[in-house]
Design a protein around this motif. Structure first.
Motif, PDB file in Angstrom:
ATOM      1  N   VAL A 136      47.228  41.622  41.151  1.00  0.00           N
ATOM      2  CA  VAL A 136      47.212  42.897  40.418  1.00  0.00           C
ATOM      3  C   VAL A 136      48.631  43.451  40.290  1.00  0.00           C
ATOM      4  CG1 VAL A 136      46.369  45.281  40.439  1.00  0.00           C
ATOM      5  CG2 VAL A 136      44.831  43.417  41.065  1.00  0.00           C
ATOM      6  N   ALA A 137      49.416  43.316  41.344  1.00  0.00           N
ATOM      7  CA  ALA A 137      50.800  43.796  41.285  1.00  0.00           C
ATOM      8  C   ALA A 137      51.600  43.035  40.232  1.00  0.00           C
ATOM      9  CB  ALA A 137      51.463  43.660  42.660  1.00  0.00           C
ATOM     10  N   ARG A 138      51.363  41.734  40.115  1.00  0.00           N
ATOM     11  CA  ARG A 138      52.120  40.917  39.155  1.00  0.00           C
ATOM     12  C   ARG A 138      51.651  41.134  37.713  1.00  0.00           C
ATOM     13  NH1 ARG A 138      53.400  38.857  35.193  1.00  0.00           N
ATOM     14  NH2 ARG A 138      54.365  36.828  34.803  1.00  0.00           N
ATOM     15  N   PHE A 139      50.326  41.245  37.494  1.00  0.00           N
ATOM     16  CA  PHE A 139      49.804  41.261  36.126  1.00  0.00           C
ATOM     17  C   PHE A 139      49.374  42.630  35.632  1.00  0.00           C
ATOM     18  CE2 PHE A 139      49.451  36.895  37.569  1.00  0.00           C
ATOM     19  CZ  PHE A 139      50.066  36.223  36.527  1.00  0.00           C
ATOM     20  N   GLY A 140      49.298  43.607  36.508  1.00  0.00           N
ATOM     21  CA  GLY A 140      49.046  44.980  36.087  1.00  0.00           C
ATOM     22  C   GLY A 140      47.587  45.331  35.885  1.00  0.00           C
ATOM     23  N   PRO A 141      47.335  46.601  35.565  1.00  0.00           N
ATOM     24  CA  PRO A 141      45.966  47.113  35.467  1.00  0.00           C
ATOM     25  C   PRO A 141      45.164  46.551  34.290  1.00  0.00           C
ATOM     26  CG  PRO A 141      47.547  48.795  34.828  1.00  0.00           C
ATOM     27  CD  PRO A 141      48.344  47.642  35.353  1.00  0.00           C
ATOM     28  N   SER A 142      45.824  45.933  33.324  1.00  0.00           N
ATOM     29  CA  SER A 142      45.086  45.408  32.162  1.00  0.00           C
ATOM     30  C   SER A 142      44.127  44.281  32.541  1.00  0.00           C
ATOM     31  CB  SER A 142      46.052  44.913  31.086  1.00  0.00           C
ATOM     32  OG  SER A 142      46.756  43.764  31.547  1.00  0.00           O
ATOM     33  N   ILE A 143      44.318  43.672  33.717  1.00  0.00           N
ATOM     34  CA  ILE A 143      43.426  42.578  34.128  1.00  0.00           C
ATOM     35  C   ILE A 143      42.237  43.091  34.929  1.00  0.00           C
ATOM     36  CG2 ILE A 143      45.276  40.866  34.117  1.00  0.00           C
ATOM     37  CD1 ILE A 143      45.077  40.999  37.270  1.00  0.00           C
ATOM     38  N   MET A 144      42.164  44.410  35.136  1.00  0.00           N
ATOM     39  CA  MET A 144      41.077  44.977  35.938  1.00  0.00           C
ATOM     40  C   MET A 144      39.918  45.443  35.052  1.00  0.00           C
ATOM     41  SD  MET A 144      42.138  44.591  38.983  1.00  0.00           S
ATOM     42  CE  MET A 144      40.979  45.595  39.928  1.00  0.00           C
ATOM     43  N   LYS A 145      38.710  45.242  35.561  1.00  0.00           N
ATOM     44  CA  LYS A 145      37.505  45.717  34.879  1.00  0.00           C
ATOM     45  C   LYS A 145      36.489  46.061  35.963  1.00  0.00           C
ATOM     46  CE  LYS A 145      34.124  44.336  31.400  1.00  0.00           C
ATOM     47  NZ  LYS A 145      33.673  43.251  30.509  1.00  0.00           N
ATOM     48  N   ASP A 146      36.020  47.287  35.975  1.00  0.00           N
ATOM     49  CA  ASP A 146      35.069  47.751  36.988  1.00  0.00           C
ATOM     50  C   ASP A 146      35.586  47.494  38.409  1.00  0.00           C
ATOM     51  OD1 ASP A 146      33.312  48.505  34.936  1.00  0.00           O
ATOM     52  OD2 ASP A 146      32.418  46.501  34.880  1.00  0.00           O
ATOM     53  N   ASP A 147      36.865  47.801  38.625  1.00  0.00           N
ATOM     54  CA  ASP A 147      37.521  47.657  39.932  1.00  0.00           C
ATOM     55  C   ASP A 147      37.615  46.215  40.422  1.00  0.00           C
ATOM     56  OD1 ASP A 147      38.035  50.393  40.201  1.00  0.00           O
ATOM     57  OD2 ASP A 147      36.046  50.759  41.052  1.00  0.00           O
ATOM     58  N   LYS A 148      37.461  45.271  39.514  1.00  0.00           N
ATOM     59  CA  LYS A 148      37.593  43.858  39.875  1.00  0.00           C
ATOM     60  C   LYS A 148      38.550  43.185  38.897  1.00  0.00           C
ATOM     61  CE  LYS A 148      33.014  43.370  41.869  1.00  0.00           C
ATOM     62  NZ  LYS A 148      31.720  42.704  41.813  1.00  0.00           N
ATOM     63  N   ILE A 149      39.127  42.075  39.342  1.00  0.00           N
ATOM     64  CA  ILE A 149      39.974  41.298  38.432  1.00  0.00           C
ATOM     65  C   ILE A 149      39.067  40.618  37.411  1.00  0.00           C
ATOM     66  CG2 ILE A 149      41.473  39.280  38.237  1.00  0.00           C
ATOM     67  CD1 ILE A 149      42.646  40.031  40.974  1.00  0.00           C
ATOM     68  N   ASP A 150      39.365  40.854  36.146  1.00  0.00           N
ATOM     69  CA  ASP A 150      38.636  40.217  35.054  1.00  0.00           C
ATOM     70  C   ASP A 150      39.295  38.858  34.803  1.00  0.00           C
ATOM     71  OD1 ASP A 150      37.575  39.336  32.655  1.00  0.00           O
ATOM     72  OD2 ASP A 150      37.755  41.266  31.638  1.00  0.00           O
ATOM     73  N   ARG A 151      38.636  37.797  35.247  1.00  0.00           N
ATOM     74  CA  ARG A 151      39.250  36.467  35.162  1.00  0.00           C
ATOM     75  C   ARG A 151      39.508  36.047  33.724  1.00  0.00           C
ATOM     76  NH1 ARG A 151      35.240  33.907  38.518  1.00  0.00           N
ATOM     77  NH2 ARG A 151      35.265  32.327  36.907  1.00  0.00           N
ATOM     78  N   ARG A 152      38.682  36.512  32.787  1.00  0.00           N
ATOM     79  CA  ARG A 152      38.920  36.171  31.372  1.00  0.00           C
ATOM     80  C   ARG A 152      40.203  36.820  30.864  1.00  0.00           C
ATOM     81  NH1 ARG A 152      33.854  34.947  27.713  1.00  0.00           N
ATOM     82  NH2 ARG A 152      32.549  33.912  29.248  1.00  0.00           N
TER      83      ARG A 152
END
Length: 196
Positions: free
Chosen positions: A50-66
């Motif tokens: 999350v620190a490297r890729f930022g909040p755009s990869i988050m969805k419903d408090d989880k990492i959105d792998r897609r």
């Protein structure tokens, strides 16, 4: 205990072959599944990604792998950064897992084996091989994706030639040759080596 790697390009049938070894009583560590688990769990890997890729990869408090995949499969530097976070953690989990196994050999199954730093932990490599056109057709059917998407994923993996170059054993999964006899032959050969 011998430690064997099992790898193959996307659509080669690597997971199917891994299940066959499992049926024979061989413990199989699924590196890709472990990587997914580390992404989902609150922990150092999750925080670092999350620190490297930022909040755009988050969805419903989880990492959105897609969302993460959409970034890294278009950017080799981003993929390298992701791998640098995940691969050491997966290797550590594998070492812990191995310590609990009581069999003549175990298998480390991973899509990316030769470039993940895991090769040095292993006593041999099994490569599942299949023609590129067949691999593409399998993934298109399995994942419901376009050929261009499959080819993009393939570009982030080692070529068939590279994988065959590191192979100690090869399972040909071309829908013509029977796979089970090949797996049984490797199993017997490894058991013989483990007992010597």
């Amino acid at each position: 205990m011998l430690k064997l790697g099992l790898t193959g390009g996307i659509g080669s049938g690597k997971s199917t072959v891994a299940r066959m070894f499992g049926v024979l009583g061989t413990p199989v560590f699924e590196a890709d599944a472990e990587g997914r688990k580390l992404l989902e769990q609150e922990g150092e890997v999750h925080k670092a990604v999350v620190a490297r890729f930022g909040p755009s990869i988050m969805k419903d408090d989880k990492i959105d792998r897609r969302a993460l995949a959409a970034i890294v499969f278009k950017d080799p530097a981003a993929l390298a950064d992701l791998n640098a976070i995940i691969h050491p953690a997966v290797r550590e989990a594998y070492s812990t897992w191995c310590a609990g196994q009581q069999t003549p050999y175990c298998i480390f199954e991973a899509a990316i084996l030769d470039r993940s730093g895991s090769r040095s932990l292993l006593d041999g490599i099994i490569v599942v091989s299949a023609p590129e056109a067949l691999r593409i057709a399998r993934v298109m059917q399995r994942d419901g994706v376009a050929e261009a998407d499959v080819r993009a994923r393939m570009r982030n993996q080692s070529s068939e030639e590279t994988l065959l170059g590191i192979a100690d054993h090869v399972v040909v999964n071309d829908d013509r040759q029977l796979v089970i006899p090949q797996v049984l032959a490797i199993h017997e050969a490894v058991l013989t080596k483990a007992s010597s």
